[in-house]
Design a protein around this motif. Sequence first.
Motif, PDB file in Angstrom:
ATOM      1  N   LEU A   1       0.824  -1.204   0.000  1.00 52.27           N
ATOM      2  CA  LEU A   1       0.000   0.000   0.000  1.00 52.27           C
ATOM      3  C   LEU A   1       0.858   1.254   0.000  1.00 52.27           C
ATOM      4  CD1 LEU A   1      -2.956  -0.750   2.441  1.00 52.27           C
ATOM      5  CD2 LEU A   1      -3.111  -0.197   0.008  1.00 52.27           C
ATOM      6  N   ALA A   2       1.923   1.239   0.787  1.00 50.14           N
ATOM      7  CA  ALA A   2       2.808   2.401   0.837  1.00 50.14           C
ATOM      8  C   ALA A   2       3.381   2.686  -0.541  1.00 50.14           C
ATOM      9  CB  ALA A   2       3.929   2.173   1.856  1.00 50.14           C
ATOM     10  N   ARG A   3       3.716   1.643  -1.271  1.00 44.60           N
ATOM     11  CA  ARG A   3       4.244   1.833  -2.625  1.00 44.60           C
ATOM     12  C   ARG A   3       3.148   2.307  -3.576  1.00 44.60           C
ATOM     13  NH1 ARG A   3       7.543  -2.738  -5.256  1.00 44.60           N
ATOM     14  NH2 ARG A   3       8.017  -0.951  -6.589  1.00 44.60           N
ATOM     15  N   LEU A   4       1.964   1.738  -3.452  1.00 41.74           N
ATOM     16  CA  LEU A   4       0.857   2.122  -4.342  1.00 41.74           C
ATOM     17  C   LEU A   4       0.429   3.564  -4.108  1.00 41.74           C
ATOM     18  CD1 LEU A   4      -1.501  -0.996  -4.359  1.00 41.74           C
ATOM     19  CD2 LEU A   4      -0.310  -0.020  -6.323  1.00 41.74           C
TER      20      LEU A   4
ATOM     21  N   GLY B   1       2.161   5.902  -2.653  1.00 41.41           N
ATOM     22  CA  GLY B   1       3.247   6.848  -2.878  1.00 41.41           C
ATOM     23  C   GLY B   1       3.666   7.655  -1.676  1.00 41.41           C
ATOM     24  N   GLY B   2       3.537   7.091  -0.480  1.00 43.83           N
ATOM     25  CA  GLY B   2       3.958   7.840   0.696  1.00 43.83           C
ATOM     26  C   GLY B   2       4.342   6.903   1.817  1.00 43.83           C
ATOM     27  N   ASP B   3       4.982   7.453   2.816  1.00 40.15           N
ATOM     28  CA  ASP B   3       5.406   6.644   3.960  1.00 40.15           C
ATOM     29  C   ASP B   3       4.316   6.499   5.009  1.00 40.15           C
ATOM     30  OD1 ASP B   3       7.913   6.172   2.944  1.00 40.15           O
ATOM     31  OD2 ASP B   3       8.829   7.909   3.920  1.00 40.15           O
ATOM     32  N   TYR B   4       3.284   7.338   4.931  1.00 38.34           N
ATOM     33  CA  TYR B   4       2.237   7.317   5.941  1.00 38.34           C
ATOM     34  C   TYR B   4       0.872   7.273   5.243  1.00 38.34           C
ATOM     35  CZ  TYR B   4       6.148   9.142   8.650  1.00 38.34           C
ATOM     36  OH  TYR B   4       7.374   9.320   9.220  1.00 38.34           O
ATOM     37  N   GLY B   5      -0.020   6.467   5.792  1.00 40.03           N
ATOM     38  CA  GLY B   5      -1.365   6.443   5.211  1.00 40.03           C
ATOM     39  C   GLY B   5      -2.152   5.245   5.699  1.00 40.03           C
ATOM     40  N   GLN B   6      -3.347   5.093   5.154  1.00 41.70           N
ATOM     41  CA  GLN B   6      -4.181   3.954   5.494  1.00 41.70           C
ATOM     42  C   GLN B   6      -5.178   3.705   4.372  1.00 41.70           C
ATOM     43  OE1 GLN B   6      -6.065   5.430   9.161  1.00 41.70           O
ATOM     44  NE2 GLN B   6      -8.014   5.531   8.069  1.00 41.70           N
ATOM     45  N   ARG B   7      -5.746   2.522   4.391  1.00 37.95           N
ATOM     46  CA  ARG B   7      -6.775   2.175   3.405  1.00 37.95           C
ATOM     47  C   ARG B   7      -7.714   1.165   4.034  1.00 37.95           C
ATOM     48  NH1 ARG B   7      -7.624   3.196  -1.783  1.00 37.95           N
ATOM     49  NH2 ARG B   7      -9.130   1.881  -2.862  1.00 37.95           N
ATOM     50  N   THR B   8      -9.000   1.327   3.716  1.00 43.11           N
ATOM     51  CA  THR B   8     -10.023   0.408   4.195  1.00 43.11           C
ATOM     52  C   THR B   8     -10.513  -0.460   3.037  1.00 43.11           C
ATOM     53  OG1 THR B   8     -10.737   1.928   5.940  1.00 43.11           O
ATOM     54  CG2 THR B   8     -12.298   0.233   5.269  1.00 43.11           C
ATOM     55  N   VAL B   9     -10.570  -1.760   3.281  1.00 38.67           N
ATOM     56  CA  VAL B   9     -11.013  -2.729   2.282  1.00 38.67           C
ATOM     57  C   VAL B   9     -12.266  -3.414   2.823  1.00 38.67           C
ATOM     58  CG1 VAL B   9     -10.422  -4.825   1.011  1.00 38.67           C
ATOM     59  CG2 VAL B   9      -8.663  -3.096   1.449  1.00 38.67           C
TER      60      VAL B   9
ATOM     61  N   ALA C   1       5.870   4.900   7.854  1.00 38.81           N
ATOM     62  CA  ALA C   1       7.223   4.656   7.343  1.00 38.81           C
ATOM     63  C   ALA C   1       7.290   3.324   6.601  1.00 38.81           C
ATOM     64  CB  ALA C   1       8.239   4.697   8.475  1.00 38.81           C
ATOM     65  N   GLY C   2       6.194   2.970   5.950  1.00 36.99           N
ATOM     66  CA  GLY C   2       6.152   1.758   5.157  1.00 36.99           C
ATOM     67  C   GLY C   2       5.887   0.494   5.949  1.00 36.99           C
ATOM     68  N   ASP C   3       5.835   0.589   7.281  1.00 37.50           N
ATOM     69  CA  ASP C   3       5.597  -0.587   8.125  1.00 37.50           C
ATOM     70  C   ASP C   3       4.161  -0.575   8.652  1.00 37.50           C
ATOM     71  OD1 ASP C   3       8.222  -1.483   7.850  1.00 37.50           O
ATOM     72  OD2 ASP C   3       8.908  -0.287   9.561  1.00 37.50           O
ATOM     73  N   LEU C   4       3.650  -1.762   8.918  1.00 37.53           N
ATOM     74  CA  LEU C   4       2.297  -1.894   9.451  1.00 37.53           C
ATOM     75  C   LEU C   4       2.212  -1.264  10.833  1.00 37.53           C
ATOM     76  CD1 LEU C   4      -0.573  -3.156   9.181  1.00 37.53           C
ATOM     77  CD2 LEU C   4       0.377  -5.186  10.336  1.00 37.53           C
ATOM     78  N   GLU C   5       1.251  -0.341  11.008  1.00 32.88           N
ATOM     79  CA  GLU C   5       1.013   0.251  12.321  1.00 32.88           C
ATOM     80  C   GLU C   5      -0.129  -0.469  13.018  1.00 32.88           C
ATOM     81  OE1 GLU C   5       0.339   4.580  14.506  1.00 32.88           O
ATOM     82  OE2 GLU C   5       0.423   4.447  12.333  1.00 32.88           O
ATOM     83  N   TYR C   6      -1.237  -0.666  12.288  1.00 33.88           N
ATOM     84  CA  TYR C   6      -2.295  -1.501  12.847  1.00 33.88           C
ATOM     85  C   TYR C   6      -3.149  -2.092  11.739  1.00 33.88           C
ATOM     86  CZ  TYR C   6      -5.710   2.427  12.478  1.00 33.88           C
ATOM     87  OH  TYR C   6      -6.526   3.444  12.043  1.00 33.88           O
TER      88      TYR C   6
ATOM     89  N   SER D   1      -7.368  -4.273 -10.028  1.00 33.59           N
ATOM     90  CA  SER D   1      -8.151  -3.231 -10.704  1.00 33.59           C
ATOM     91  C   SER D   1      -7.277  -2.086 -11.192  1.00 33.59           C
ATOM     92  CB  SER D   1      -9.231  -2.684  -9.760  1.00 33.59           C
ATOM     93  OG  SER D   1      -8.653  -1.909  -8.715  1.00 33.59           O
ATOM     94  N   LEU D   2      -6.061  -1.982 -10.638  1.00 38.07           N
ATOM     95  CA  LEU D   2      -5.157  -0.908 -11.040  1.00 38.07           C
ATOM     96  C   LEU D   2      -4.274  -1.281 -12.216  1.00 38.07           C
ATOM     97  CD1 LEU D   2      -4.010   0.278  -7.494  1.00 38.07           C
ATOM     98  CD2 LEU D   2      -5.786   1.269  -8.938  1.00 38.07           C
ATOM     99  N   ALA D   3      -4.306  -2.547 -12.591  1.00 35.49           N
ATOM    100  CA  ALA D   3      -3.469  -2.992 -13.703  1.00 35.49           C
ATOM    101  C   ALA D   3      -3.880  -2.261 -14.980  1.00 35.49           C
ATOM    102  CB  ALA D   3      -3.592  -4.497 -13.889  1.00 35.49           C
ATOM    103  N   GLY D   4      -2.922  -1.670 -15.643  1.00 28.77           N
ATOM    104  CA  GLY D   4      -3.173  -0.992 -16.903  1.00 28.77           C
ATOM    105  C   GLY D   4      -3.764   0.388 -16.765  1.00 28.77           C
TER     106      GLY D   4
END
Length: 240
Positions: free
Chosen positions: A37-40, A42-50, A63-68, A113-116
């Motif tokens: 997710l951090a690579r997708l 584009g940042g060291d901090y963030g979150q996403r809900t699935v 910082a690219g590592d799992l926080e929770y 879904s992001l492919a292409g």
Amino acid sequence: MTGWPDIDITDAEAVADRRDEVVAAVRDHAGQIAYALARLQGGDYGQRTVDTDDGAWTVKYEAGDLEYLRFDPKSGSEVYVVSTKQPPEPEPLATALADYDAFVAAFDEHVASLAGVLDGSPTEFPDPAPVDGVVAERDRIVGAIRDTCDAIAHALRRYEGGDYGTFATRVDGTRWELKWDEDGTSYLRVGGEGGIYLLSQYAPPAAPDLREYAPQFSGFVDAYNEYVDDLESDLATVSL
């Protein structure tokens, strides 16, 4: 996740050990998702809900590592499967893990879904217009204003006998304020608090602001000269 060996529920220590083992395995696996997710994103901090059929999973990374990793079931209370604080209770953990495979599948679907999505995006762009001329002209005008303000600042310092002070006046109804210190001009501000800084110790003014107020600067100097003239006339009346 299936095939776990049976555990005597009365053995709290064994349950806790098994819980810690499971959480560690999930942390390692979900950590890969956090890194992706951090690579997708584009940042060291963030979150996403699935979202899944049974609830919602939120991955937060730092910082690219799992926080929770948090699971919000459609029925029941949320559970932090992985966190930097205390581990989850065994029963809520078990409920969450029953949906973990669905979470991974939903994440994989999101990635797919992001492919292409960037196919056909341009990689060649027009050259940006150079700003050298604008910057040079701005610096020339700001430099001339600063030279004049420094001369005023040094004169005011000599007259007032201190290391700090201000001179304020109005030009066509707009307040102009020069603040000075022992080094010269600290700032020249137009418009009072929240106004435009034609001179400051930080950044130069924007070109549109300079274009608007530079022609009025002579009015500020005229007001200063009138102030000096008034001082001279006041002293002219003194007799010894």
